[in-house]
Motif scaffolding. Structure first.
Motif, PDB file in Angstrom:
ATOM      1  N   ARG A   1       0.676  -1.302   0.079  1.00  0.00           N
ATOM      2  CA  ARG A   1      -0.067  -0.179   0.062  1.00  0.00           C
ATOM      3  C   ARG A   1       0.953   1.377  -0.032  1.00  0.00           C
ATOM      4  NH1 ARG A   1      -3.634  -1.196   5.129  1.00  0.00           N
ATOM      5  NH2 ARG A   1      -1.559  -1.892   5.982  1.00  0.00           N
ATOM      6  N   TRP A   2       2.008   1.223   0.372  1.00  0.00           N
ATOM      7  CA  TRP A   2       2.895   2.356   0.418  1.00  0.00           C
ATOM      8  C   TRP A   2       4.391   1.730   0.042  1.00  0.00           C
ATOM      9  CZ3 TRP A   2       0.287   0.998   5.248  1.00  0.00           C
ATOM     10  CH2 TRP A   2      -1.010   1.640   5.583  1.00  0.00           C
ATOM     11  N   PRO A   3       4.613   1.611  -1.286  1.00  0.00           N
ATOM     12  CA  PRO A   3       5.790   1.002  -1.661  1.00  0.00           C
ATOM     13  C   PRO A   3       6.944   1.974  -1.979  1.00  0.00           C
ATOM     14  CG  PRO A   3       4.284   1.905  -3.656  1.00  0.00           C
ATOM     15  CD  PRO A   3       3.286   1.859  -2.231  1.00  0.00           C
ATOM     16  N   ALA A   4       6.974   3.299  -1.299  1.00  0.00           N
ATOM     17  CA  ALA A   4       7.930   4.218  -1.218  1.00  0.00           C
ATOM     18  C   ALA A   4       8.587   3.826   0.109  1.00  0.00           C
ATOM     19  CB  ALA A   4       7.401   5.701  -1.217  1.00  0.00           C
ATOM     20  N   TYR A   5       8.150   3.135   1.180  1.00  0.00           N
ATOM     21  CA  TYR A   5       8.998   2.830   2.131  1.00  0.00           C
ATOM     22  C   TYR A   5       9.258   1.579   2.225  1.00  0.00           C
ATOM     23  CZ  TYR A   5       6.136   7.114   2.812  1.00  0.00           C
ATOM     24  OH  TYR A   5       5.500   8.078   2.749  1.00  0.00           O
ATOM     25  N   SER A   6      10.528   1.152   2.421  1.00  0.00           N
ATOM     26  CA  SER A   6      10.920  -0.280   2.291  1.00  0.00           C
ATOM     27  C   SER A   6      11.818  -0.670   3.725  1.00  0.00           C
ATOM     28  CB  SER A   6      12.003  -0.236   1.314  1.00  0.00           C
ATOM     29  OG  SER A   6      12.862  -1.534   1.104  1.00  0.00           O
ATOM     30  N   TYR A   7      11.062  -1.796   4.262  1.00  0.00           N
ATOM     31  CA  TYR A   7      11.608  -2.132   5.550  1.00  0.00           C
ATOM     32  C   TYR A   7      11.641  -3.702   5.360  1.00  0.00           C
ATOM     33  CZ  TYR A   7      10.348   2.499   7.466  1.00  0.00           C
ATOM     34  OH  TYR A   7      10.176   3.905   7.528  1.00  0.00           O
ATOM     35  N   SER A   8      12.681  -4.410   6.426  1.00  0.00           N
ATOM     36  CA  SER A   8      12.869  -5.831   6.198  1.00  0.00           C
ATOM     37  C   SER A   8      12.022  -6.486   7.392  1.00  0.00           C
ATOM     38  CB  SER A   8      14.359  -6.075   6.357  1.00  0.00           C
ATOM     39  OG  SER A   8      14.606  -5.848   7.767  1.00  0.00           O
ATOM     40  N   GLY A   9      11.384  -5.668   8.202  1.00  0.00           N
ATOM     41  CA  GLY A   9      11.076  -6.581   9.253  1.00  0.00           C
ATOM     42  C   GLY A   9      11.797  -6.988  10.418  1.00  0.00           C
ATOM     43  N   GLU A  10      13.342  -7.051   9.958  1.00  0.00           N
ATOM     44  CA  GLU A  10      14.381  -7.664  10.969  1.00  0.00           C
ATOM     45  C   GLU A  10      14.912  -6.673  11.817  1.00  0.00           C
ATOM     46  OE1 GLU A  10      14.704 -10.888  11.350  1.00  0.00           O
ATOM     47  OE2 GLU A  10      13.372 -11.394   9.450  1.00  0.00           O
ATOM     48  N   ASP A  11      15.046  -5.496  11.499  1.00  0.00           N
ATOM     49  CA  ASP A  11      15.595  -4.360  12.325  1.00  0.00           C
ATOM     50  C   ASP A  11      14.231  -3.286  13.051  1.00  0.00           C
ATOM     51  OD1 ASP A  11      18.275  -4.854  11.808  1.00  0.00           O
ATOM     52  OD2 ASP A  11      17.824  -4.126   9.597  1.00  0.00           O
ATOM     53  N   LEU A  12      14.725  -3.254  14.193  1.00  0.00           N
ATOM     54  CA  LEU A  12      13.780  -2.010  14.863  1.00  0.00           C
ATOM     55  C   LEU A  12      13.978  -0.746  14.314  1.00  0.00           C
ATOM     56  CD1 LEU A  12      12.327  -1.634  17.576  1.00  0.00           C
ATOM     57  CD2 LEU A  12      14.330  -0.855  18.821  1.00  0.00           C
ATOM     58  N   ILE A  13      12.994  -0.147  13.862  1.00  0.00           N
ATOM     59  CA  ILE A  13      12.853   0.953  13.289  1.00  0.00           C
ATOM     60  C   ILE A  13      12.576   2.274  14.212  1.00  0.00           C
ATOM     61  CG2 ILE A  13      11.893   2.461  11.419  1.00  0.00           C
ATOM     62  CD1 ILE A  13      13.711   0.210  10.637  1.00  0.00           C
ATOM     63  N   HIS A  14      13.065   3.352  14.132  1.00  0.00           N
ATOM     64  CA  HIS A  14      12.852   4.564  15.168  1.00  0.00           C
ATOM     65  C   HIS A  14      12.175   5.759  14.181  1.00  0.00           C
ATOM     66  CE1 HIS A  14      15.063   7.719  17.802  1.00  0.00           C
ATOM     67  NE2 HIS A  14      13.902   7.474  18.305  1.00  0.00           N
ATOM     68  N   CYS A  15      11.274   6.287  14.968  1.00  0.00           N
ATOM     69  CA  CYS A  15      10.425   7.492  14.586  1.00  0.00           C
ATOM     70  C   CYS A  15      10.539   8.318  15.577  1.00  0.00           C
ATOM     71  CB  CYS A  15       9.343   7.400  13.900  1.00  0.00           C
ATOM     72  SG  CYS A  15       8.938   6.210  12.460  1.00  0.00           S
ATOM     73  N   PRO A  16      11.369   9.361  15.908  1.00  0.00           N
ATOM     74  CA  PRO A  16      11.358  10.571  16.781  1.00  0.00           C
ATOM     75  C   PRO A  16      10.935  11.640  16.253  1.00  0.00           C
ATOM     76  CG  PRO A  16      13.555  10.441  15.837  1.00  0.00           C
ATOM     77  CD  PRO A  16      12.883   9.367  15.099  1.00  0.00           C
ATOM     78  N   ASN A  17       9.683  12.023  17.089  1.00  0.00           N
ATOM     79  CA  ASN A  17       9.047  13.521  16.503  1.00  0.00           C
ATOM     80  C   ASN A  17       8.134  13.831  17.572  1.00  0.00           C
ATOM     81  OD1 ASN A  17       8.351  15.395  14.717  1.00  0.00           O
ATOM     82  ND2 ASN A  17       8.589  14.071  12.926  1.00  0.00           N
ATOM     83  N   TYR A  18       7.328  15.257  17.297  1.00  0.00           N
ATOM     84  CA  TYR A  18       6.601  15.674  18.296  1.00  0.00           C
ATOM     85  C   TYR A  18       5.127  14.744  17.732  1.00  0.00           C
ATOM     86  CZ  TYR A  18       9.298  19.188  20.352  1.00  0.00           C
ATOM     87  OH  TYR A  18      10.354  20.120  20.971  1.00  0.00           O
ATOM     88  N   SER A  19       4.180  14.613  18.614  1.00  0.00           N
ATOM     89  CA  SER A  19       2.866  14.216  18.546  1.00  0.00           C
ATOM     90  C   SER A  19       1.830  15.218  18.615  1.00  0.00           C
ATOM     91  CB  SER A  19       2.635  12.904  19.329  1.00  0.00           C
ATOM     92  OG  SER A  19       2.548  13.457  20.680  1.00  0.00           O
ATOM     93  N   TYR A  20       0.686  15.150  18.125  1.00  0.00           N
ATOM     94  CA  TYR A  20      -0.512  15.989  18.043  1.00  0.00           C
ATOM     95  C   TYR A  20      -1.787  15.553  17.939  1.00  0.00           C
ATOM     96  CZ  TYR A  20       3.751  18.854  16.650  1.00  0.00           C
ATOM     97  OH  TYR A  20       4.777  19.592  16.517  1.00  0.00           O
ATOM     98  N   ASN A  21      -2.759  16.394  18.466  1.00  0.00           N
ATOM     99  CA  ASN A  21      -4.005  15.934  18.156  1.00  0.00           C
ATOM    100  C   ASN A  21      -4.619  17.436  17.863  1.00  0.00           C
ATOM    101  OD1 ASN A  21      -7.110  16.151  19.270  1.00  0.00           O
ATOM    102  ND2 ASN A  21      -6.879  13.928  19.011  1.00  0.00           N
ATOM    103  N   ASP A  22      -5.471  17.653  16.795  1.00  0.00           N
ATOM    104  CA  ASP A  22      -5.930  18.741  16.471  1.00  0.00           C
ATOM    105  C   ASP A  22      -7.481  18.834  16.652  1.00  0.00           C
ATOM    106  OD1 ASP A  22      -6.706  17.097  14.357  1.00  0.00           O
ATOM    107  OD2 ASP A  22      -6.032  18.240  12.557  1.00  0.00           O
TER     108      ASP A  22
END
Length: 379
Positions: A291-312
Motif C-alpha cells: 500500500r505504501w511502496p515508497a517505504y522499504s523495511y525488512s521486518g528484521e531491524d528495529l525502526i525508530h521515528c522520533p518526532n512531536y505528536s499532536y491532536n488537532d
C-alpha cells in the motif's frame, strides 16, 4: 491530510516547546488512583480477557521459533479511520498525570551498559546515533530501548490451521514483572468476517510468544503468554465500527528459563493523561507494505521515528505523528521522557495510518488504558 496542513504541522513540530504537566507519581510498590471511567464503561467491571489453558500453552510451545519466524507475515496496519466520533477541540488531559517508573534489568545480559530508570524531566529530542527519522535503531539489540522492545508472534487463524503473524510489543514494568504492551488489533479481531462490521462475535488470536530485543531472530529468548486482555472500547467498538481511541492490549507472560521477563530484560515505564504535544519516540518492526511502496523495511531491524505528536481535534482520543512505519510495527511503543539510559515511559502505541503512509496514529492513554494496566499489573 492536505499538503497545507502537513506543512503547518511540520512547522509547529520544529517550534514546539516543552510542556510540563501536573503529575501524580506512582510508586511501583503501591496501587494508583484511576482516572474516572467513561460513562459507557461504568459497571462493566474487569476488562475483557482470555486465560490460556494448559493445553493451549503446551501446543504453543511445540512449534519451534525457527518455524514461526520463517512463516510469520506482518499484521497489516489499519489504514482507514472508521471511527465516527469527532471533537471540536484538541484532546485535553482527562485528569492528573499518572506514571509508573521503568526498571533496569535485574540480571543484565552481557554487554548491556545502559541501566537505571527513566527520567521524567526530559521531553526534548534526545541525542543518539539512532535518532534519525524512520531509520534502523543504531544501538545493539541487548541495550535499551531495544532490549525491552521486540516482536510479538501469534496465530491469526485459531482452530482452522495455523497462520502466523507478528506485531511489535514492549516489556513494561509492573509488580508481576510479566507484562507486555501492544495494540488491541494485534490480539483481538472484533469483526470476524474482516469487513469492519462489529457484530459481537469477534475472536482472540492464539499462541502468543514475545521475543524482546529481536534482531534476525529471538536472541534474548522467548516468553509465552498465559493471559491476554484489551479495552472494552476495542473489544466492542463504537457505533458498529473499530474504536481506535483505545486500540491497546496487554499480555501476561510466563517465566522461561531466564526467569520473569522484566527481571531479565528490564521494562519501560508507562504513563497516562500526558499532554498530546510531547516529543515522542516510536519504535517497531515494520515490513514493506504494497500500500505504501515508497517505504522499504525488512521486518528484521528495529525502526525508530522520533518526532512531536499532536491532536488537532479531528479524532477524539487519538494522537498522530510523522512516521513511515508500516505493517508489523503495530503495537510498538511511543516513548516519552526518555532518559540518557534510553528507558522511558510508554504513552501510546502504533495503531493505524488514517492520513497516509507518512503518518502514524496512536491512542491517547487515559482512563481505559489506565484501568487496563492497573487491573493486570499485579496478577
Amino acid at each position: 491530510m492536505n499538503t497545507t496542513k502537513a506543512r503547518s504541522i511540520r512547522r509547529i513540530g520544529m517550534a514546539a516547546a516543552s510542556v510540563v504537566a501536573a503529575v501524580t507519581m506512582i510508586g511501583i510498590s503501591s496501587g494508583s488512583a484511576l482516572a474516572a471511567p467513561r460513562a459507557e464503561d461504568r459497571g462493566r467491571g474487569a476488562p475483557p480477557s482470555k486465560a490460556v489453558s494448559q493445553a493451549e500453552q503446551a501446543r504453543g510451545r511445540e512449534v519451534p521459533n525457527e518455524r514461526v519466524e520463517r512463516e510469520a507475515k506482518p499484521l497489516p496496519t489499519p489504514a482507514q479511520h472508521a471511527q465516527a466520533r469527532r471533537d471540536a477541540a484538541p484532546q485535553e488531559q482527562a485528569g492528573p498525570t499518572e506514571r509508573v517508573e521503568g526498571a533496569a534489568p535485574a540480571k543484565a545480559p552481557s554487554g548491556n551498559t545502559l541501566s537505571g530508570t527513566a527520567s521524567a524531566g526530559n521531553d526534548q529530542p534526545t541525542s543518539s546515533s539512532g535518532a534519525s527519522q524512520n531509520s534502523a535503531w543504531g544501538g545493539a539489540y541487548w541495550t535499551n530501548p531495544n532490549l525491552q522492545v521486540g516482536r510479538l508472534f501469534f496465530d491469526t487463524q485459531p482452530g482452522a490451521g495455523e497462520r502466523w503473524s507478528w506485531c511489535s510489543a514492549t516489556a513494561v514494568n509492573s509488580e508481576n514483572k510479566s507484562l507486555v504492551l501492544t495494540a488491541g488489533h494485534c490480539v483481538f479481531r472484533p469483526d470476524p468476517d474482516g469487513d469492519g462490521r462489529i457484530t459481537g462475535n469477534g475472536f482472540w488470536y492464539e499462541h502468543f510468544r514475545f521475543c524482546p530485543g529481536y534482531e534476525y531472530g529471538c536472541r534474548m529468548g522467548t516468553w509465552h503468554y498465559r493471559q491476554v486482555s484489551t479495552t472494552w472500547s476495542w473489544h466492542g467498538g463504537v457505533g458498529g465500527s473499530y474504536d481506535f481511541r483505545d486500540d491497546v492490549a496487554v499480555l501476561l507472560v510466563s517465566p522461561n528459563a531466564s526467569g520473569n521477563l522484566v527481571n531479565y530484560v528490564g521494562g519501560h515505564g508507562i504513563s497516562f493523561n500526558e499532554p498530546t504535544n510531547l516529543y515522542r519516540h516510536s519504535f517497531g518492526y515494520p515490513a514493506t507494505d504494497s500500500r505504501w511502496p515508497a517505504y522499504s523495511y525488512s521486518g528484521e531491524d528495529l525502526i525508530h521515528c522520533p518526532n512531536y505528536s499532536y491532536n488537532d481535534g479531528t479524532y477524539a482520543g487519538t494522537m498522530w505523528m510523522s512516521c513511515t512505519m508500516t505493517g508489523g510495527s503495530s503495537g510498538g511503543p511511543w516513548l516519552t521522557y526518555v532518559g540518557s539510559n534510553w528507558l522511558g515511559y510508554v504513552n501510546s502505541v502504533n495503531s493505524h495510518k488514517p492520513y497516509g503512509g507518512s503518518w502514524m496514529s496512536g491512542p491517547y492513554f487515559d482512563s481505559q488504558e489506565s484501568s487496563l494496566f492497573n487491573y493486570w499489573r499485579n496478577r
